[in-house]
Design a protein around this motif. Structure first.
Motif, PDB file in Angstrom:
ATOM      1  N   MET A   1    -101.606  10.706  56.513  1.00  0.00           N
ATOM      2  CA  MET A   1    -101.116   9.505  55.853  1.00  0.00           C
ATOM      3  C   MET A   1    -102.261   8.831  55.097  1.00  0.00           C
ATOM      4  SD  MET A   1     -99.427   6.075  57.549  1.00  0.00           S
ATOM      5  CE  MET A   1     -97.971   6.935  58.122  1.00  0.00           C
ATOM      6  N   GLY A   2    -101.980   8.440  53.852  1.00  0.00           N
ATOM      7  CA  GLY A   2    -102.995   7.772  53.057  1.00  0.00           C
ATOM      8  C   GLY A   2    -102.920   6.269  53.219  1.00  0.00           C
ATOM      9  N   LYS A   3    -103.516   5.563  52.279  1.00  0.00           N
ATOM     10  CA  LYS A   3    -103.532   4.107  52.301  1.00  0.00           C
ATOM     11  C   LYS A   3    -102.123   3.556  52.112  1.00  0.00           C
ATOM     12  CE  LYS A   3    -105.676   0.226  49.812  1.00  0.00           C
ATOM     13  NZ  LYS A   3    -104.436  -0.423  49.351  1.00  0.00           N
ATOM     14  N   VAL A   4    -101.745   2.586  52.934  1.00  0.00           N
ATOM     15  CA  VAL A   4    -100.447   1.934  52.809  1.00  0.00           C
ATOM     16  C   VAL A   4    -100.592   0.731  51.885  1.00  0.00           C
ATOM     17  CG1 VAL A   4     -98.581   0.765  54.027  1.00  0.00           C
ATOM     18  CG2 VAL A   4     -99.736   2.709  55.097  1.00  0.00           C
ATOM     19  N   LEU A   5     -99.776   0.688  50.865  1.00  0.00           N
ATOM     20  CA  LEU A   5     -99.842  -0.351  49.840  1.00  0.00           C
ATOM     21  C   LEU A   5     -99.074  -1.588  50.287  1.00  0.00           C
ATOM     22  CD1 LEU A   5     -99.345   0.171  46.049  1.00  0.00           C
ATOM     23  CD2 LEU A   5     -97.792  -1.377  47.246  1.00  0.00           C
ATOM     24  N   LEU A   6     -99.608  -2.762  49.980  1.00  0.00           N
ATOM     25  CA  LEU A   6     -98.944  -4.033  50.268  1.00  0.00           C
ATOM     26  C   LEU A   6     -98.410  -4.643  48.977  1.00  0.00           C
ATOM     27  CD1 LEU A   6     -98.156  -6.527  51.944  1.00  0.00           C
ATOM     28  CD2 LEU A   6    -100.521  -7.352  51.682  1.00  0.00           C
ATOM     29  N   GLU A   7     -97.092  -4.814  48.932  1.00  0.00           N
ATOM     30  CA  GLU A   7     -96.438  -5.522  47.828  1.00  0.00           C
ATOM     31  C   GLU A   7     -96.016  -6.901  48.323  1.00  0.00           C
ATOM     32  OE1 GLU A   7     -93.149  -3.929  45.001  1.00  0.00           O
ATOM     33  OE2 GLU A   7     -92.068  -5.045  46.563  1.00  0.00           O
ATOM     34  N   ALA A   8     -96.241  -7.921  47.502  1.00  0.00           N
ATOM     35  CA  ALA A   8     -95.824  -9.278  47.854  1.00  0.00           C
ATOM     36  C   ALA A   8     -94.937  -9.852  46.756  1.00  0.00           C
ATOM     37  CB  ALA A   8     -97.036 -10.184  48.061  1.00  0.00           C
ATOM     38  N   PRO A   9     -93.811 -10.442  47.122  1.00  0.00           N
ATOM     39  CA  PRO A   9     -92.998 -11.144  46.126  1.00  0.00           C
ATOM     40  C   PRO A   9     -93.647 -12.481  45.795  1.00  0.00           C
ATOM     41  CG  PRO A   9     -92.031 -11.420  48.305  1.00  0.00           C
ATOM     42  CD  PRO A   9     -93.217 -10.507  48.469  1.00  0.00           C
ATOM     43  N   VAL A  10     -93.687 -12.831  44.520  1.00  0.00           N
ATOM     44  CA  VAL A  10     -94.257 -14.113  44.097  1.00  0.00           C
ATOM     45  C   VAL A  10     -93.292 -14.802  43.144  1.00  0.00           C
ATOM     46  CG1 VAL A  10     -96.656 -13.421  44.455  1.00  0.00           C
ATOM     47  CG2 VAL A  10     -95.589 -13.028  42.226  1.00  0.00           C
ATOM     48  N   TYR A  11     -93.292 -16.124  43.221  1.00  0.00           N
ATOM     49  CA  TYR A  11     -92.360 -16.933  42.438  1.00  0.00           C
ATOM     50  C   TYR A  11     -93.071 -17.926  41.527  1.00  0.00           C
ATOM     51  CZ  TYR A  11     -88.979 -15.111  45.782  1.00  0.00           C
ATOM     52  OH  TYR A  11     -88.194 -14.270  46.550  1.00  0.00           O
ATOM     53  N   THR A  12     -94.382 -18.007  41.643  1.00  0.00           N
ATOM     54  CA  THR A  12     -95.158 -18.945  40.830  1.00  0.00           C
ATOM     55  C   THR A  12     -96.387 -18.236  40.276  1.00  0.00           C
ATOM     56  OG1 THR A  12     -96.555 -19.713  42.670  1.00  0.00           O
ATOM     57  CG2 THR A  12     -94.455 -20.865  42.317  1.00  0.00           C
ATOM     58  N   LEU A  13     -96.902 -18.781  39.204  1.00  0.00           N
ATOM     59  CA  LEU A  13     -98.123 -18.235  38.607  1.00  0.00           C
ATOM     60  C   LEU A  13     -99.286 -18.367  39.584  1.00  0.00           C
ATOM     61  CD1 LEU A  13     -99.612 -17.038  36.200  1.00  0.00           C
ATOM     62  CD2 LEU A  13     -99.782 -19.326  35.224  1.00  0.00           C
ATOM     63  N   GLU A  14     -99.358 -19.487  40.268  1.00  0.00           N
ATOM     64  CA  GLU A  14    -100.421 -19.694  41.253  1.00  0.00           C
ATOM     65  C   GLU A  14    -100.388 -18.614  42.329  1.00  0.00           C
ATOM     66  OE1 GLU A  14    -101.064 -22.811  44.867  1.00  0.00           O
ATOM     67  OE2 GLU A  14    -100.818 -23.708  42.873  1.00  0.00           O
ATOM     68  N   ALA A  15     -99.197 -18.308  42.834  1.00  0.00           N
ATOM     69  CA  ALA A  15     -99.075 -17.290  43.874  1.00  0.00           C
ATOM     70  C   ALA A  15     -99.510 -15.919  43.358  1.00  0.00           C
ATOM     71  CB  ALA A  15     -97.642 -17.227  44.390  1.00  0.00           C
ATOM     72  N   ALA A  16     -99.173 -15.612  42.106  1.00  0.00           N
ATOM     73  CA  ALA A  16     -99.553 -14.322  41.525  1.00  0.00           C
ATOM     74  C   ALA A  16    -101.070 -14.187  41.440  1.00  0.00           C
ATOM     75  CB  ALA A  16     -98.929 -14.175  40.141  1.00  0.00           C
ATOM     76  N   LEU A  17    -101.730 -15.236  40.970  1.00  0.00           N
ATOM     77  CA  LEU A  17    -103.188 -15.193  40.852  1.00  0.00           C
ATOM     78  C   LEU A  17    -103.846 -15.074  42.227  1.00  0.00           C
ATOM     79  CD1 LEU A  17    -103.685 -17.990  38.155  1.00  0.00           C
ATOM     80  CD2 LEU A  17    -103.615 -15.514  37.789  1.00  0.00           C
ATOM     81  N   ASN A  18    -103.347 -15.840  43.185  1.00  0.00           N
ATOM     82  CA  ASN A  18    -103.921 -15.799  44.521  1.00  0.00           C
ATOM     83  C   ASN A  18    -103.655 -14.465  45.219  1.00  0.00           C
ATOM     84  OD1 ASN A  18    -105.029 -18.342  44.361  1.00  0.00           O
ATOM     85  ND2 ASN A  18    -103.320 -19.366  45.362  1.00  0.00           N
ATOM     86  N   ALA A  19    -102.497 -13.888  44.973  1.00  0.00           N
ATOM     87  CA  ALA A  19    -102.162 -12.618  45.616  1.00  0.00           C
ATOM     88  C   ALA A  19    -103.188 -11.549  45.290  1.00  0.00           C
ATOM     89  CB  ALA A  19    -100.765 -12.164  45.187  1.00  0.00           C
ATOM     90  N   GLU A  20    -103.552 -11.439  44.017  1.00  0.00           N
ATOM     91  CA  GLU A  20    -104.570 -10.459  43.649  1.00  0.00           C
ATOM     92  C   GLU A  20    -105.908 -10.810  44.296  1.00  0.00           C
ATOM     93  OE1 GLU A  20    -105.907  -8.168  39.686  1.00  0.00           O
ATOM     94  OE2 GLU A  20    -106.237 -10.327  39.604  1.00  0.00           O
ATOM     95  N   LYS A  21    -106.263 -12.085  44.283  1.00  0.00           N
ATOM     96  CA  LYS A  21    -107.537 -12.527  44.844  1.00  0.00           C
ATOM     97  C   LYS A  21    -107.629 -12.201  46.344  1.00  0.00           C
ATOM     98  CE  LYS A  21    -108.505 -16.714  43.771  1.00  0.00           C
ATOM     99  NZ  LYS A  21    -108.529 -18.218  43.798  1.00  0.00           N
ATOM    100  N   TYR A  22    -106.511 -12.308  47.047  1.00  0.00           N
ATOM    101  CA  TYR A  22    -106.525 -12.123  48.498  1.00  0.00           C
ATOM    102  C   TYR A  22    -106.371 -10.665  48.929  1.00  0.00           C
ATOM    103  CZ  TYR A  22    -105.716 -17.209  48.433  1.00  0.00           C
ATOM    104  OH  TYR A  22    -105.809 -18.565  48.205  1.00  0.00           O
ATOM    105  N   GLY A  23    -106.046  -9.768  47.977  1.00  0.00           N
ATOM    106  CA  GLY A  23    -106.006  -8.351  48.315  1.00  0.00           C
ATOM    107  C   GLY A  23    -104.663  -7.677  48.262  1.00  0.00           C
TER     108      GLY A  23
END
Length: 253
Positions: A1-23
């Protein structure tokens, strides 16, 4: 098994920017959290794609409510796919059901074709269906690359046994992505499946508004407890999930 990818649903621009920043590894961009996600604006996607590097899959859902759509609504969904593809969408998330409680195969095939090769995820409309094995085969046949599911229950925790069965049935033919109330505590059980490749977790939180208090007697939100609060993403929740995944991946090597 390789790396498991994490997808997050986002509803705001702030959440999108933070999601990338947090990993977070990939975004599912939506509008209207109260309805469970609808189609976001082209402007929102355009700005996000300018600001971040991780892939962005876009929800295609013209309204809340059910997933049985008028012909005109399906036409709007096709147009949204084309417009948002031009704005940089890396993939799309949608699902169409028939009024008989089945996957609307014809409509789904048209929408997958409209995506012009971009990967498509069939969302949790799947969890409304009673004949899950039949629906899974139809979804695979329509050309979807991913299926988001909580196993027909309100959350992954409640439906985890079904999620594992669906993963096994889908095998390598489709990526079955657990999602819907996913918590870090679910990961060791999900990791038992050799077909776990991706998970979907909101990691959401609310922050207080920076606005000064205005009219305290006016409520504009359908969720009064969140009145005046901003939906964003929680750094600690993301990092906890990523850390547990990393540990499980190391143990599996």
């Amino acid at each position: 098994m390789g790396k498991v990818l994490l997808e997050a649903p986002v509803y705001t621009l702030e959440a999108a920017l933070n999601a990338e920043k947090y990993g977070v590894d990939r975004l599912e961009l939506c509008a209207d959290f109260a309805e469970g996600g609808t189609t976001p604006s082209a402007g929102m996607l355009t700005v996000i794609k300018r600001k971040i590097r991780i892939p962005v899959f876009v929800m295609i859902r013209p309204r809340g409510g059910d997933f049985v759509y008028l012909d005109e609504e399906l036409e709007a969904m096709k147009q949204d796919i084309r417009i948002l593809a031009d704005c940089g969408a890396d993939g799309f998330v949608f699902g169409v059901l028939s009024d008989k409680g089945k996957v609307n195969e014809a409509a789904c095939k048209v929408l997958v074709e409209s995506a012009d090769g971009r990967p498509c995820t069939f969302h949790r409309a799947f969890d409304l269906l009673t004949e899950m094995e039949e629906a899974l085969e139809t979804i695979i046949g329509c050309g979807f690359q991913r299926l988001l599911t909580s196993g027909g229950k309100n959350s992954v925790g409640e439906g985890i046994d079904n999620v594992l069965k669906i993963m096994e049935k889908g095998g390598d033919r489709i990526t079955v992505m657990p999602g819907g109330g996913t918590k870090a505590t679910h990961l060791p059980v999900l990791f038992q499946s050799k077909y776990l490749k991706e998970i979907h977790a909101s990691c959401k939180t609310y922050r207080d508004s920076k606005s000064i208090p205005l009219n305290a007697h006016l409520l504009l939100s359908l969720l009064p407890e969140n009145e005046g609060k901003i939906l964003t993403i929680d750094r600690d929740k993301v990092r906890q999930i990523k850390a547990i995944l990393s540990d499980l991946e190391k143990e599996a090597r």
